[in-house]
Design a protein around this motif. Structure first.
Motif, PDB file in Angstrom:
ATOM      1  N   ASP A 171       2.584   1.549  -3.452  1.00 21.68           N
ATOM      2  CA  ASP A 171       1.662   1.945  -4.504  1.00 21.68           C
ATOM      3  C   ASP A 171       1.335   3.436  -4.411  1.00 21.68           C
ATOM      4  O   ASP A 171       1.384   4.166  -5.414  1.00 21.68           O
ATOM      5  CB  ASP A 171       0.382   1.111  -4.394  1.00 21.68           C
ATOM      6  CG  ASP A 171      -0.548   1.283  -5.584  1.00 21.68           C
ATOM      7  OD1 ASP A 171      -0.482   0.450  -6.491  1.00 21.68           O
ATOM      8  OD2 ASP A 171      -1.328   2.253  -5.596  1.00 21.68           O
ATOM      9  N   GLN A 172       1.024   3.889  -3.215  1.00 23.57           N
ATOM     10  CA  GLN A 172       0.660   5.294  -3.038  1.00 23.57           C
ATOM     11  C   GLN A 172       1.833   6.222  -3.326  1.00 23.57           C
ATOM     12  O   GLN A 172       1.668   7.272  -3.959  1.00 23.57           O
ATOM     13  CB  GLN A 172       0.144   5.513  -1.614  1.00 23.57           C
ATOM     14  CG  GLN A 172      -1.190   4.838  -1.336  1.00 23.57           C
ATOM     15  CD  GLN A 172      -1.629   4.993   0.110  1.00 23.57           C
ATOM     16  OE1 GLN A 172      -0.827   5.303   0.996  1.00 23.57           O
ATOM     17  NE2 GLN A 172      -2.914   4.751   0.369  1.00 23.57           N
ATOM     18  N   SER A 173       3.017   5.846  -2.882  1.00 14.65           N
ATOM     19  CA  SER A 173       4.196   6.689  -3.102  1.00 14.65           C
ATOM     20  C   SER A 173       4.511   6.824  -4.581  1.00 14.65           C
ATOM     21  O   SER A 173       4.807   7.924  -5.072  1.00 14.65           O
ATOM     22  CB  SER A 173       5.399   6.111  -2.358  1.00 14.65           C
ATOM     23  OG  SER A 173       5.206   6.142  -0.968  1.00 14.65           O
ATOM     24  N   ARG A 200       2.429   6.443  -7.097  1.00 13.57           N
ATOM     25  CA  ARG A 200       1.374   7.211  -7.772  1.00 13.57           C
ATOM     26  C   ARG A 200       1.541   8.711  -7.551  1.00 13.57           C
ATOM     27  O   ARG A 200       1.068   9.525  -8.358  1.00 13.57           O
ATOM     28  CB  ARG A 200      -0.009   6.747  -7.288  1.00 13.57           C
ATOM     29  CG  ARG A 200      -0.403   5.371  -7.793  1.00 13.57           C
ATOM     30  CD  ARG A 200      -1.797   4.960  -7.347  1.00 13.57           C
ATOM     31  NE  ARG A 200      -2.055   3.550  -7.658  1.00 13.57           N
ATOM     32  CZ  ARG A 200      -2.515   3.100  -8.818  1.00 13.57           C
ATOM     33  NH1 ARG A 200      -2.806   3.960  -9.783  1.00 13.57           N
ATOM     34  NH2 ARG A 200      -2.721   1.809  -9.019  1.00 13.57           N
ATOM     35  N   ASN A 201       2.216   9.075  -6.467  1.00  6.31           N
ATOM     36  CA  ASN A 201       2.436  10.497  -6.171  1.00  6.31           C
ATOM     37  C   ASN A 201       3.750  11.030  -6.726  1.00  6.31           C
ATOM     38  O   ASN A 201       4.048  12.218  -6.573  1.00  6.31           O
ATOM     39  CB  ASN A 201       2.391  10.725  -4.657  1.00  6.31           C
ATOM     40  CG  ASN A 201       0.994  10.564  -4.085  1.00  6.31           C
ATOM     41  OD1 ASN A 201       0.011  10.874  -4.759  1.00  6.31           O
ATOM     42  ND2 ASN A 201       0.898  10.069  -2.858  1.00  6.31           N
ATOM     43  N   SER A 228      -6.004   1.101  -8.021  1.00  5.55           N
ATOM     44  CA  SER A 228      -5.379   1.965  -7.016  1.00  5.55           C
ATOM     45  C   SER A 228      -5.728   1.514  -5.608  1.00  5.55           C
ATOM     46  O   SER A 228      -5.029   1.857  -4.651  1.00  5.55           O
ATOM     47  CB  SER A 228      -5.824   3.422  -7.213  1.00  5.55           C
ATOM     48  OG  SER A 228      -7.242   3.523  -7.149  1.00  5.55           O
ATOM     49  N   ASP A 229      -6.798   0.736  -5.483  1.00  4.64           N
ATOM     50  CA  ASP A 229      -7.185   0.152  -4.204  1.00  4.64           C
ATOM     51  C   ASP A 229      -6.455  -1.177  -4.051  1.00  4.64           C
ATOM     52  O   ASP A 229      -6.751  -2.152  -4.754  1.00  4.64           O
ATOM     53  CB  ASP A 229      -8.701  -0.057  -4.176  1.00  4.64           C
ATOM     54  CG  ASP A 229      -9.198  -0.625  -2.854  1.00  4.64           C
ATOM     55  OD1 ASP A 229      -8.368  -0.993  -2.002  1.00  4.64           O
ATOM     56  OD2 ASP A 229     -10.433  -0.725  -2.674  1.00  4.64           O
ATOM     57  N   CYS A 230      -5.508  -1.220  -3.136  1.00  2.23           N
ATOM     58  CA  CYS A 230      -4.662  -2.413  -2.997  1.00  2.23           C
ATOM     59  C   CYS A 230      -5.434  -3.633  -2.506  1.00  2.23           C
ATOM     60  O   CYS A 230      -4.934  -4.755  -2.632  1.00  2.23           O
ATOM     61  CB  CYS A 230      -3.487  -2.115  -2.067  1.00  2.23           C
ATOM     62  SG  CYS A 230      -2.298  -0.938  -2.767  1.00  2.23           S
ATOM     63  N   LYS A 269       0.816  -1.222   0.000  1.00  2.00           N
ATOM     64  CA  LYS A 269       0.000   0.000   0.000  1.00  2.00           C
ATOM     65  C   LYS A 269       0.846   1.267   0.000  1.00  2.00           C
ATOM     66  O   LYS A 269       0.633   2.158  -0.843  1.00  2.00           O
ATOM     67  CB  LYS A 269      -0.971  -0.008   1.171  1.00  2.00           C
ATOM     68  CG  LYS A 269      -2.017   1.095   1.102  1.00  2.00           C
ATOM     69  CD  LYS A 269      -3.078   0.916   2.180  1.00  2.00           C
ATOM     70  CE  LYS A 269      -4.156   1.987   2.052  1.00  2.00           C
ATOM     71  NZ  LYS A 269      -5.228   1.810   3.056  1.00  2.00           N
ATOM     72  N   PRO A 270       1.827   1.415   0.899  1.00  2.00           N
ATOM     73  CA  PRO A 270       2.658   2.624   0.853  1.00  2.00           C
ATOM     74  C   PRO A 270       3.496   2.726  -0.410  1.00  2.00           C
ATOM     75  O   PRO A 270       3.751   3.830  -0.905  1.00  2.00           O
ATOM     76  CB  PRO A 270       3.534   2.514   2.102  1.00  2.00           C
ATOM     77  CG  PRO A 270       3.512   1.067   2.470  1.00  2.00           C
ATOM     78  CD  PRO A 270       2.181   0.564   2.049  1.00  2.00           C
ATOM     79  N   VAL A 324       3.085  -4.176  -7.533  1.00  7.85           N
ATOM     80  CA  VAL A 324       2.929  -2.834  -8.071  1.00  7.85           C
ATOM     81  C   VAL A 324       3.642  -2.804  -9.416  1.00  7.85           C
ATOM     82  O   VAL A 324       4.825  -3.159  -9.511  1.00  7.85           O
ATOM     83  CB  VAL A 324       3.525  -1.763  -7.134  1.00  7.85           C
ATOM     84  CG1 VAL A 324       3.387  -0.372  -7.756  1.00  7.85           C
ATOM     85  CG2 VAL A 324       2.837  -1.802  -5.769  1.00  7.85           C
TER      86      VAL A 324
END
Length: 379
Positions: A283-285, A287-288, A298-300, A280-281, A307
């Protein structure tokens, strides 16, 4: 080396697995089912225990319906080529691995047709699209449980219910889900389940299995010695011997039993939760990050622990090589034996980088990957 290529094969293996395989080789590795001496019978008992362990993890009530294969590819080929005949039609999806798409393509020469259902750019398939592909001669739906390219988890429950309502054979490719996403063959109405031993089940390479529901008897891909009915030139029909001609990979199967027990004791749900919290972190990192494109859901919670991404103006192979040589991080770049999946997510011309984790990875390793990808993206 930080190993993030678990979608190809898991590493490291559970502590004690290699020792169990070594004991098999050094202490008792006879040919199972071929002789009546202690070593042969001990090997046969260990293989039966492995069959029992696999049956338990997928809620299979008859272990003899689990046959060992050398990998998920062989299991898929047995199920696909062994069940289909001239005039049959198959429904599959655009997110399939070549282990599904190539056997179906080969069967076109035998009069078997198939429809490939389009998927959304994040890899999701719409049940209605599968329903709309139904024809009077449809015999089978074959579908991946989770994409090997972006990890998208397919609506297996719903597809299984639809297949059952139409009296269709439902075959599931669990190459990316077995051992890390819960699978219940009864609850999901799965008729044929193909699994590898060396990925989410954390076992050795060269191992896999196929589950066949009662009443299904695919034509075996090979005939030969089974240790039974040796006077008969016809291949025996009894399970599991009918599909395990020749000498099986006993040390590998012993290792698979050890690793499957490890996964069962740890708990598939526990593994699923841990791996989701790992990616999750990441994927989010990503994407940013400016200049980084991430593919898939985008929802893990809607995908397995991987990823998939690209960095602008850099080939995926180049990025993977930099991660390997400069940061000692192992990933996989390219097309992942699933060209249509890359066409679906928009990477037909570029391929992509896949980073996939296992229960043995750590948050510290994830942070190292985030930092490395950030540095590469800034070059």
């Amino acid at each position: 080396m930080i190993y993030f290529d678990n979608g190809a094969t898991s590493f490291p293996k559970p502590p004690g697995m290699i020792a169990a395989m070594s004991r098999c080789m050094s202490d008792y590795c006879g040919n199972p089912g071929r002789s009546g001496h202690d070593m042969s019978m001990r090997t046969g008992e260990e293989i039966h225990r492995a069959r029992m362990s696999l049956a338990k993890i997928f809620n299979i009530d008859r272990p003899e319906r689990v046959v060992f294969t050398i990998n998920a590819t062989e299991a898929l080929n047995i199920g696909i080529k062994g069940m289909l005949n001239d005039g049959d039609h198959v429904i599959t999806t655009a997110m399939e691995h070549n282990s599904v798409l190539r056997p179906l393509k080969a069967l076109e020469d035998s009069g078997v047709t198939h429809s490939i259902v389009r998927c959304a750019p994040d890899g999701c398939v719409d049940l209605k699209a599968i329903q709309d592909a139904l024809k009077p001669n449809t015999k089978m739906i074959v579908c991946t449980h989770a994409s090997n390219v972006v990890g998208t988890i397919m609506p297996i429950h719903e597809i299984g219910q639809f297949a059952k309502s139409k009296n269709l054979i439902f075959m599931v490719d669990a190459a990316q889900s077995a051992g890390c996403v819960p699978i219940d063959v009864d609850e999901m109405n799965i008729d044929l389940l193909a699994v590898p031993g060396h990925k989410g089940l954390l076992g050795p390479l060269g191992t896999g299995a196929l589950f066949m529901r009662d009443g299904l008897a695919p034509r075996p891909l090979k005939e030969g010695g089974t240790g039974t009915e040796s006077k008969n030139r016809r291949q025996p029909s009894e399970l599991p011997e009918s599909y395990e001609s020749g000498t099986v990979n006993a040390p590998g199967i012993v290792g698979l039993r050890f690793s499957t027990d490890f996964v069962r004791n740890l708990g598939v749900e526990t593994i699923r939760d841990y791996e989701e919290r790992l990616i999750k972190p990441l994927d989010q990192s990503l994407r940013n990050m400016r200049g980084v494109t991430v593919y898939g859901p985008s929802d893990c919670s809607q995908k397995t622990a991987m990823v998939t991404f690209n960095i602008d103006n850099k080939s995926c192979e180049e990025v993977a090589q930099i991660l390997n040589s400069e940061f000692k991080i192992a990933v996989r770049a390219g097309y992942h034996c699933a060209g249509l999946a890359h066409k679906t997510i928009g990477t037909w011309d570029t391929g992509a980088i896949r980073l996939s984790v296992s229960p043995f990875n750590s948050k510290k390793e994830i942070k190292a990957a985030i930092n490395a990808i950030y540095k590469i993206s800034k070059r």
